[in-house]
Motif scaffolding. Structure first.
Motif, PDB file in Angstrom:
ATOM      1  N   THR A   1       0.842  -1.193   0.000  1.00  0.00           N
ATOM      2  CA  THR A   1       0.000   0.000   0.000  1.00  0.00           C
ATOM      3  C   THR A   1       0.880   1.247   0.000  1.00  0.00           C
ATOM      4  OG1 THR A   1      -1.781  -1.149   1.159  1.00  0.00           O
ATOM      5  CG2 THR A   1      -1.794   1.244   1.257  1.00  0.00           C
ATOM      6  N   HIS A   2       0.480   2.265  -0.770  1.00  0.00           N
ATOM      7  CA  HIS A   2       1.291   3.468  -0.941  1.00  0.00           C
ATOM      8  C   HIS A   2       0.455   4.702  -0.607  1.00  0.00           C
ATOM      9  CE1 HIS A   2       4.341   1.146  -3.282  1.00  0.00           C
ATOM     10  NE2 HIS A   2       3.270   0.434  -3.594  1.00  0.00           N
ATOM     11  N   LYS A   3       1.003   5.578   0.226  1.00  0.00           N
ATOM     12  CA  LYS A   3       0.377   6.860   0.529  1.00  0.00           C
ATOM     13  C   LYS A   3       1.065   7.920  -0.321  1.00  0.00           C
ATOM     14  CE  LYS A   3      -0.919   9.744   4.514  1.00  0.00           C
ATOM     15  NZ  LYS A   3      -0.775   9.882   5.997  1.00  0.00           N
ATOM     16  N   ILE A   4       0.309   8.577  -1.179  1.00  0.00           N
ATOM     17  CA  ILE A   4       0.854   9.500  -2.161  1.00  0.00           C
ATOM     18  C   ILE A   4       0.447  10.925  -1.790  1.00  0.00           C
ATOM     19  CG2 ILE A   4       0.836  10.139  -4.601  1.00  0.00           C
ATOM     20  CD1 ILE A   4       0.155   7.148  -5.169  1.00  0.00           C
ATOM     21  N   HIS A   5       1.441  11.823  -1.631  1.00  0.00           N
ATOM     22  CA  HIS A   5       1.193  13.150  -1.074  1.00  0.00           C
ATOM     23  C   HIS A   5       1.142  14.267  -2.103  1.00  0.00           C
ATOM     24  CE1 HIS A   5       2.813  10.794   2.317  1.00  0.00           C
ATOM     25  NE2 HIS A   5       2.048  11.553   3.066  1.00  0.00           N
ATOM     26  N   ASN A   6       1.667  14.054  -3.317  1.00  0.00           N
ATOM     27  CA  ASN A   6       1.733  15.135  -4.290  1.00  0.00           C
ATOM     28  C   ASN A   6       1.928  14.560  -5.700  1.00  0.00           C
ATOM     29  OD1 ASN A   6       4.621  14.558  -4.504  1.00  0.00           O
ATOM     30  ND2 ASN A   6       4.826  15.685  -2.567  1.00  0.00           N
ATOM     31  N   ASP A   7       1.960  15.460  -6.690  1.00  0.00           N
ATOM     32  CA  ASP A   7       2.087  15.021  -8.082  1.00  0.00           C
ATOM     33  C   ASP A   7       3.395  14.278  -8.326  1.00  0.00           C
ATOM     34  OD1 ASP A   7      -0.342  16.128  -8.661  1.00  0.00           O
ATOM     35  OD2 ASP A   7       0.450  17.891  -9.712  1.00  0.00           O
ATOM     36  N   GLU A   8       4.479  14.728  -7.665  1.00  0.00           N
ATOM     37  CA  GLU A   8       5.779  14.075  -7.861  1.00  0.00           C
ATOM     38  C   GLU A   8       5.746  12.627  -7.384  1.00  0.00           C
ATOM     39  OE1 GLU A   8       5.338  17.076  -6.494  1.00  0.00           O
ATOM     40  OE2 GLU A   8       6.060  18.236  -8.220  1.00  0.00           O
ATOM     41  N   GLU A   9       5.152  12.412  -6.222  1.00  0.00           N
ATOM     42  CA  GLU A   9       5.055  11.039  -5.701  1.00  0.00           C
ATOM     43  C   GLU A   9       4.127  10.197  -6.569  1.00  0.00           C
ATOM     44  OE1 GLU A   9       4.093  10.902  -1.566  1.00  0.00           O
ATOM     45  OE2 GLU A   9       5.838  12.079  -0.951  1.00  0.00           O
ATOM     46  N   LEU A  10       3.112  10.810  -7.127  1.00  0.00           N
ATOM     47  CA  LEU A  10       2.219  10.080  -8.031  1.00  0.00           C
ATOM     48  C   LEU A  10       2.982   9.612  -9.268  1.00  0.00           C
ATOM     49  CD1 LEU A  10      -0.604   9.089  -8.771  1.00  0.00           C
ATOM     50  CD2 LEU A  10      -1.037  11.331  -9.801  1.00  0.00           C
ATOM     51  N   SER A  11       3.788  10.502  -9.841  1.00  0.00           N
ATOM     52  CA  SER A  11       4.590  10.116 -11.008  1.00  0.00           C
ATOM     53  C   SER A  11       5.565   9.003 -10.659  1.00  0.00           C
ATOM     54  CB  SER A  11       5.355  11.333 -11.550  1.00  0.00           C
ATOM     55  OG  SER A  11       4.474  12.310 -12.033  1.00  0.00           O
ATOM     56  N   SER A  12       6.161   9.088  -9.452  1.00  0.00           N
ATOM     57  CA  SER A  12       7.087   8.044  -9.008  1.00  0.00           C
ATOM     58  C   SER A  12       6.370   6.712  -8.852  1.00  0.00           C
ATOM     59  CB  SER A  12       7.725   8.459  -7.685  1.00  0.00           C
ATOM     60  OG  SER A  12       8.580   7.439  -7.198  1.00  0.00           O
ATOM     61  N   PHE A  13       5.154   6.755  -8.346  1.00  0.00           N
ATOM     62  CA  PHE A  13       4.370   5.529  -8.203  1.00  0.00           C
ATOM     63  C   PHE A  13       4.157   4.868  -9.558  1.00  0.00           C
ATOM     64  CE2 PHE A  13       0.039   3.717  -8.499  1.00  0.00           C
ATOM     65  CZ  PHE A  13       0.186   2.626  -7.649  1.00  0.00           C
ATOM     66  N   PHE A  14       3.727   5.640 -10.551  1.00  0.00           N
ATOM     67  CA  PHE A  14       3.473   5.068 -11.870  1.00  0.00           C
ATOM     68  C   PHE A  14       4.761   4.611 -12.548  1.00  0.00           C
ATOM     69  CE2 PHE A  14      -0.771   6.699 -11.492  1.00  0.00           C
ATOM     70  CZ  PHE A  14      -1.529   5.865 -12.309  1.00  0.00           C
ATOM     71  N   LEU A  15       5.885   5.242 -12.212  1.00  0.00           N
ATOM     72  CA  LEU A  15       7.153   4.899 -12.843  1.00  0.00           C
ATOM     73  C   LEU A  15       7.767   3.632 -12.240  1.00  0.00           C
ATOM     74  CD1 LEU A  15       9.403   5.761 -14.850  1.00  0.00           C
ATOM     75  CD2 LEU A  15      10.426   7.049 -12.963  1.00  0.00           C
ATOM     76  N   ASN A  16       7.609   3.451 -10.927  1.00  0.00           N
ATOM     77  CA  ASN A  16       8.387   2.422 -10.225  1.00  0.00           C
ATOM     78  C   ASN A  16       7.594   1.191  -9.778  1.00  0.00           C
ATOM     79  OD1 ASN A  16      10.910   3.899 -10.208  1.00  0.00           O
ATOM     80  ND2 ASN A  16       9.942   5.282  -8.735  1.00  0.00           N
ATOM     81  N   VAL A  17       6.289   1.292  -9.700  1.00  0.00           N
ATOM     82  CA  VAL A  17       5.501   0.160  -9.208  1.00  0.00           C
ATOM     83  C   VAL A  17       5.113  -0.741 -10.376  1.00  0.00           C
ATOM     84  CG1 VAL A  17       3.351  -0.541  -8.096  1.00  0.00           C
ATOM     85  CG2 VAL A  17       4.646   1.413  -7.213  1.00  0.00           C
ATOM     86  N   GLN A  18       5.357  -2.014 -10.207  1.00  0.00           N
ATOM     87  CA  GLN A  18       4.995  -2.988 -11.229  1.00  0.00           C
ATOM     88  C   GLN A  18       3.513  -3.334 -11.134  1.00  0.00           C
ATOM     89  OE1 GLN A  18       7.707  -6.272 -10.558  1.00  0.00           O
ATOM     90  NE2 GLN A  18       9.278  -5.345 -11.867  1.00  0.00           N
ATOM     91  N   HIS A  19       2.949  -3.767 -12.256  1.00  0.00           N
ATOM     92  CA  HIS A  19       1.563  -4.232 -12.315  1.00  0.00           C
ATOM     93  C   HIS A  19       0.590  -3.152 -11.827  1.00  0.00           C
ATOM     94  CE1 HIS A  19       3.369  -8.096 -13.115  1.00  0.00           C
ATOM     95  NE2 HIS A  19       3.939  -8.124 -11.923  1.00  0.00           N
ATOM     96  N   ILE A  20       0.742  -1.963 -12.370  1.00  0.00           N
ATOM     97  CA  ILE A  20      -0.133  -0.839 -12.030  1.00  0.00           C
ATOM     98  C   ILE A  20      -1.602  -1.217 -12.214  1.00  0.00           C
ATOM     99  CG2 ILE A  20      -0.898   1.430 -12.858  1.00  0.00           C
ATOM    100  CD1 ILE A  20       1.472   1.710 -11.093  1.00  0.00           C
ATOM    101  N   ASP A  21      -1.880  -2.051 -13.210  1.00  0.00           N
ATOM    102  CA  ASP A  21      -3.265  -2.413 -13.512  1.00  0.00           C
ATOM    103  C   ASP A  21      -3.925  -3.188 -12.375  1.00  0.00           C
ATOM    104  OD1 ASP A  21      -1.361  -4.468 -14.213  1.00  0.00           O
ATOM    105  OD2 ASP A  21      -3.024  -5.595 -15.086  1.00  0.00           O
ATOM    106  N   LYS A  22      -3.124  -3.650 -11.413  1.00  0.00           N
ATOM    107  CA  LYS A  22      -3.682  -4.400 -10.287  1.00  0.00           C
ATOM    108  C   LYS A  22      -3.957  -3.517  -9.065  1.00  0.00           C
ATOM    109  CE  LYS A  22      -1.645  -8.811 -11.682  1.00  0.00           C
ATOM    110  NZ  LYS A  22      -0.797  -9.975 -11.277  1.00  0.00           N
ATOM    111  N   TYR A  23      -3.822  -2.202  -9.226  1.00  0.00           N
ATOM    112  CA  TYR A  23      -4.017  -1.269  -8.114  1.00  0.00           C
ATOM    113  C   TYR A  23      -5.286  -0.440  -8.301  1.00  0.00           C
ATOM    114  CZ  TYR A  23       0.568  -1.974  -5.963  1.00  0.00           C
ATOM    115  OH  TYR A  23       1.656  -2.511  -5.319  1.00  0.00           O
ATOM    116  N   VAL A  24      -5.854  -0.037  -7.157  1.00  0.00           N
ATOM    117  CA  VAL A  24      -6.889   0.990  -7.131  1.00  0.00           C
ATOM    118  C   VAL A  24      -6.369   2.152  -6.286  1.00  0.00           C
ATOM    119  CG1 VAL A  24      -8.815  -0.589  -7.453  1.00  0.00           C
ATOM    120  CG2 VAL A  24      -8.034  -0.066  -5.135  1.00  0.00           C
ATOM    121  N   VAL A  25      -6.934   3.341  -6.519  1.00  0.00           N
ATOM    122  CA  VAL A  25      -6.538   4.539  -5.787  1.00  0.00           C
ATOM    123  C   VAL A  25      -7.781   5.122  -5.122  1.00  0.00           C
ATOM    124  CG1 VAL A  25      -5.534   6.842  -5.947  1.00  0.00           C
ATOM    125  CG2 VAL A  25      -4.655   4.988  -7.399  1.00  0.00           C
ATOM    126  N   GLU A  26      -7.653   5.467  -3.824  1.00  0.00           N
ATOM    127  CA  GLU A  26      -8.789   5.989  -3.080  1.00  0.00           C
ATOM    128  C   GLU A  26      -8.436   7.300  -2.396  1.00  0.00           C
ATOM    129  OE1 GLU A  26     -10.254   3.130  -0.317  1.00  0.00           O
ATOM    130  OE2 GLU A  26     -11.100   1.831  -1.867  1.00  0.00           O
TER     131      GLU A  26
END
Length: 398
Positions: free
Chosen positions: A165-190
């Protein structure tokens, strides 16, 4: 009645479910991957037969086990593990062997996928956090964050606890999440919601009616406890707010649940949240169609002076509870991690709480990331005593 229990040796307290089934005259058959000589004597005594497979991950082996037990003992009436990890396989086996006492394979995703859960919360008019699938792309999630505000929470669509589970605080962290996390299609964001997590724990009969209900109160962020290696404490309450009781019952109806143990999680808001509620209101987090993990079933027993294993077995055998409750308590759990130094010694804790201590042991290795290494569980009369106990156990040296 023939009951196949999948993996009854884990957690190690699950022999209690089998024992109570046997007490109720049920023929208990087990399928697991542990050597027979390694399982407890209590579990052995509760079973009519133990069928070992090399791996429970191999569906063909498990299928052959059910087929063998069906050939030997006749029609199978129940297949259940009470374990989150095997829920999908349980449902597959029920479908393949026409066992109608539990959720079939066609309907299992509504209780496994967080994205599917939202549809049923809406059906029951149950407040819950807004959500978007990460597969919709970074720009769509960014627009979602503009609508909800940061932080936002990204978590696996199928999963339990705070793992990955990832807590994302800003646009930069969001970009890092999409860049570094594998299998993005298996995640939901709330959207991010703060407050205690309160679970509605219940045993549900074949008509979708609870025959037992309890509330457990968890810390606001299990994710931080796991990721930051913080100390854990939680407690089973001696009572339940009526709002949570009604929301729990509505959730059971909305999801079409019957004949099982449920662990439904809600936030108790610690601040006003537009569209969801005010301080103290409950907002749905997720559903789990199995008992709460760890030692919580035992804590429920101590809190309500009852036998939840027997209540569940009563539901299986008689579709009602034949088990009474006694005096009501708070049952509190506090654990420690070996990496920290604490003010009060182990012996001091035992001495201070000798009259109220109901469990004290080292945690299994598999639980240490979430729950620490050494646990203490006590039965107390007031919430103030719970707070004092937790502070005493967790007080660290400077």
């Amino acid at each position: 009645m023939n009951f196949i229990f999948i993996s009854p040796h884990f957690p190690h307290t699950y022999w209690e479910f089998c024992n109570r089934l046997k007490q109720n005259g049920v023929n208990v058959l087990a399928i697991a991957d542990a050597p027979y000589e390694s399982i407890s004597d209590e579990l052995k005594a509760a079973l009519t037969e133990y069928y070992r497979v090399d791996s429970l991950e191999d569906y063909d082996q498990v299928y052959r086990g059910v087929a063998y037990l069906t050939f030997k003992y006749g029609k199978i009436d129940w297949i259940e593990s009470n374990n989150e990890y095997w829920l999908e396989q349980d449902a597959h086996l029920r479908t393949d062997f026409n066992v109608t006492t539990g959720i079939d394979f066609e309907h299992i995703l509504r209780i496994k996928e967080k994205s599917q859960m939202k549809k049923y919360y809406a059906k029951g008019n149950i407040p819950t956090a807004r959500q978007i699938k990460a597969s919709e792309g970074e720009e769509a999630v960014r627009k979602f964050a503009v609508m909800t505000g940061y932080p936002i929470i990204a978590k696996p669509n199928i999963g339990v606890g705070a793992s990955d589970t990832h807590k994302i605080h800003n646009d930069e962290e969001l970009s890092s999440f999409f860049l570094n996390v594998q299998h993005i299609d298996k995640y939901v964001v709330e959207e991010f919601i703060t407050g205690e997590i309160c679970s509605y724990d219940a045993v549900i009969d074949s008509h979708g009616t609870p025959i037992f209900e309890s509330m457990t109160v968890w810390p606001p962020s299990i994710m931080d406890i796991v990721n930051k290696q913080l100390d854990l404490s939680y407690y089973v309450d001696k009572s339940m707010p009526e709002q949570l009781r009604q929301l729990g019952r509505r959730t059971v109806k909305a999801f079409g649940v019957w004949s099982r143990f449920v662990h439904l999680e809600f936030f108790r808001l610690d601040q006003h949240h537009e569209g969801l509620g005010d301080v103290g209101d409950f907002v749905a987090l997720e559903v789990n169609m199995r008992p709460a993990g760890g030692y919580t079933p035992d804590m429920i027993n101590y809190a309500h002076s009852t036998d939840i294993y027997k209540i569940w077995a009563d539901m299986v055998a008689f579709d009602k509870s034949l088990t009474d409750q006694g005096k009501q308590y708070y049952c509190a759990f506090a654990s420690r991690r070996d990496i920290y130094r604490y003010v009060h010694t182990h012996d001091e804790i035992l001495a201070k709480y000798s009259d109220s201590m109901v469990m004290c042991e080292r945690m299994p290795e598999i639980f240490k990331a979430a729950m620490g290494q050494q646990m203490y569980t006590v039965r107390l009369n007031t919430k103030e005593e719970v707070t004092e106990f937790v502070n005493f156990v967790h007080l660290k040296e400077e």
